[in-house]
Design a protein around this motif. Structure first.
Motif, short mmCIF file in Angstrom:
data_model
loop_
_atom_site.label_atom_id
_atom_site.label_comp_id
_atom_site.label_asym_id
_atom_site.label_seq_id
_atom_site.Cartn_x
_atom_site.Cartn_y
_atom_site.Cartn_z
N UNK A 79 -20.52 27.14 0.26
CA UNK A 79 -19.75 25.92 0.00
C UNK A 79 -18.29 26.12 0.40
N UNK A 80 -17.73 27.25 0.02
CA UNK A 80 -16.32 27.51 0.32
C UNK A 80 -16.07 27.63 1.82
N UNK A 81 -17.11 28.03 2.56
CA UNK A 81 -16.97 28.20 4.01
C UNK A 81 -17.17 26.89 4.78
N UNK A 82 -17.97 25.97 4.25
CA UNK A 82 -18.41 24.83 5.05
C UNK A 82 -17.91 23.46 4.57
N UNK A 83 -17.36 23.37 3.36
CA UNK A 83 -16.93 22.08 2.82
C UNK A 83 -15.47 22.13 2.38
N UNK A 84 -14.81 20.97 2.49
CA UNK A 84 -13.44 20.87 2.00
C UNK A 84 -13.41 21.16 0.50
N UNK A 85 -12.34 21.79 0.00
CA UNK A 85 -12.27 22.11 -1.43
C UNK A 85 -12.19 20.86 -2.30
N UNK A 86 -12.57 21.02 -3.55
CA UNK A 86 -12.62 19.91 -4.49
C UNK A 86 -11.27 19.20 -4.60
N UNK A 87 -10.18 19.97 -4.58
CA UNK A 87 -8.85 19.35 -4.74
C UNK A 87 -8.50 18.41 -3.58
N UNK A 88 -9.15 18.61 -2.42
CA UNK A 88 -8.95 17.69 -1.30
C UNK A 88 -9.88 16.49 -1.37
N UNK A 130 -11.29 15.20 -4.21
CA UNK A 130 -11.09 14.38 -5.40
C UNK A 130 -10.23 13.13 -5.15
N UNK A 131 -9.06 13.24 -4.53
CA UNK A 131 -8.27 12.02 -4.31
C UNK A 131 -8.93 11.02 -3.38
N UNK A 132 -9.73 11.50 -2.44
CA UNK A 132 -10.46 10.60 -1.53
C UNK A 132 -11.48 9.79 -2.33
N UNK A 133 -12.20 10.46 -3.23
CA UNK A 133 -13.17 9.76 -4.09
C UNK A 133 -12.47 8.79 -5.02
N UNK A 134 -11.42 9.25 -5.64
CA UNK A 134 -10.75 8.43 -6.66
C UNK A 134 -10.14 7.16 -6.08
N UNK A 135 -9.78 7.21 -4.81
CA UNK A 135 -9.22 6.02 -4.17
C UNK A 135 -10.21 4.87 -4.15
N UNK A 136 -11.51 5.20 -4.19
CA UNK A 136 -12.55 4.18 -4.17
C UNK A 136 -13.21 4.03 -5.54
N UNK A 137 -13.44 5.16 -6.20
CA UNK A 137 -14.27 5.15 -7.41
C UNK A 137 -13.53 4.85 -8.70
N UNK A 138 -12.22 4.92 -8.73
CA UNK A 138 -11.50 4.62 -9.97
C UNK A 138 -11.31 3.10 -10.10
N UNK A 139 -12.42 2.43 -10.36
CA UNK A 139 -12.40 0.98 -10.49
C UNK A 139 -13.25 0.57 -11.69
N UNK A 140 -13.23 -0.72 -12.00
CA UNK A 140 -13.87 -1.14 -13.25
C UNK A 140 -15.39 -1.13 -13.21
N UNK A 173 -18.56 7.34 2.29
CA UNK A 173 -19.58 8.29 2.71
C UNK A 173 -19.25 8.89 4.08
N UNK A 174 -18.82 8.04 5.01
CA UNK A 174 -18.46 8.52 6.35
C UNK A 174 -17.27 9.47 6.29
N UNK A 175 -16.29 9.12 5.48
CA UNK A 175 -15.10 9.96 5.36
C UNK A 175 -15.44 11.32 4.76
N UNK A 176 -16.26 11.30 3.71
CA UNK A 176 -16.63 12.55 3.05
C UNK A 176 -17.53 13.42 3.93
#
Length: 277
Positions: A110-119, A121-131, A162-165
């Protein structure tokens, strides 16, 4: 042979109380939470699984965490398979104990092939922090599980997310009221391929209903998916002919699946007997 199968919406299902009462002895309680029934299994499926486990190796393969898998008493405590894959492939149980070598290997990948969680998280939250977001969990410090109000979830925004992630090495899967966001290296297929090597390269039969099961079905020698769920819907939109689907949908699709496993195993055994020594 090996039979590796997803659990939720493939072998076990939640059922409304009225429906469960109507089905009566045709279904069995698979899981309890605080004394309340969470999921069921077709009684015919349970009986066939019992029979199959005398002839082949049954491996439950689930996106659930270890604790969530162990809650399915009908499988973890009664059928009690020797091997189980949890956390979408991130953890492996052998005789109920965590395989620490596999756990560490997955986390290194995971650490070799995927962006870290701290990168991520803000991408997800921009979409998912909604009502329409009910809750979020970071499961086994590996992947995210979000519970949403599906009717209010903006489909196009999730598709764009999904495309961005994907470009960051994470994949997205929508299953009912849940949106999973998982590193590419956390894979059901990779875990079962590893177990296949351990088990002398036995042929694999696999079943699963979602995009997270795709890697599992793709590494299998024989595969089947229920006539519902993410993979089935995708096939209706863009027919590929890649996967076999059951005629039944819902809880009794599992009967079709285990019948397929039985017939496939029987045919394979006949071929082995016919092969010259």
């Amino acid at each position: 042979m090996i039979y590796a199968s997803d659990l939720d919406q493939t072998l076990i299902y939640s059922q409304p109380a009225e429906r469960a009462e109507q089905l009566g002895e045709r279904i069995m309680v698979a899981e309890l939470i605080d004394g309340k029934v969470r999921s069921y299994m077709s009684a015919s499926t349970y009986q066939r699984l019992q029979e199959l486990m005398n002839e082949l190796i049954f491996i439950p393969v689930t996106t659930r965490t270890i604790a969530q898998y162990e809650r399915i008493h009908l499988i973890s405590q009664i059928l009690k398979p020797q091997y189980a894959v949890t956390s979408n492939g991130g953890n492996m149980l052998i005789d109920g104990k965590v395989d620490t070598e596999w756990r560490d290997l997955v986390r290194a990948r995971v650490s070799e092939t995927s962006a870290p969680v701290e990168d991520v998280l803000p991408v997800m939250q921009a979409v998912l922090q909604q009502d329409w977001l009910i809750s979020s969990s970071f499961c086994d410090e590996l992947f995210y599980s979000h519970i949403v109000e599906r009717d209010r979830m903006p489909v196009q925004e999730i598709a764009d997310l999904s495309k961005q992630l994907k470009g960051m090495g994470w994949r997205t899967s929508v299953q009912g009221r849940k949106v999973y966001i998982v590193p590419e290296a956390v894979s059901k297929g990779a875990a079962v391929a590893h177990l296949k090597q351990i088990l002398d390269g036995r042929k694999v039969i696999a079943s699963g209903d979602s995009l997270l099961d795709q890697s599992l079905l793709d590494i299998a020698d024989y595969a089947i998916a229920p006539g519902h769920g993410e993979l089935f819907r995708q096939e209706q939109i863009t027919p590929s002919g890649v996967y076999r689907f059951t005629e039944e949908s819902g809880i009794f699709a599992a009967d079709d699946i285990t019948t397929f496993v039985h017939s496939t195993h029987s045919e394979h055994r006949k071929l082995l007997i016919k092969e010259p020594s």
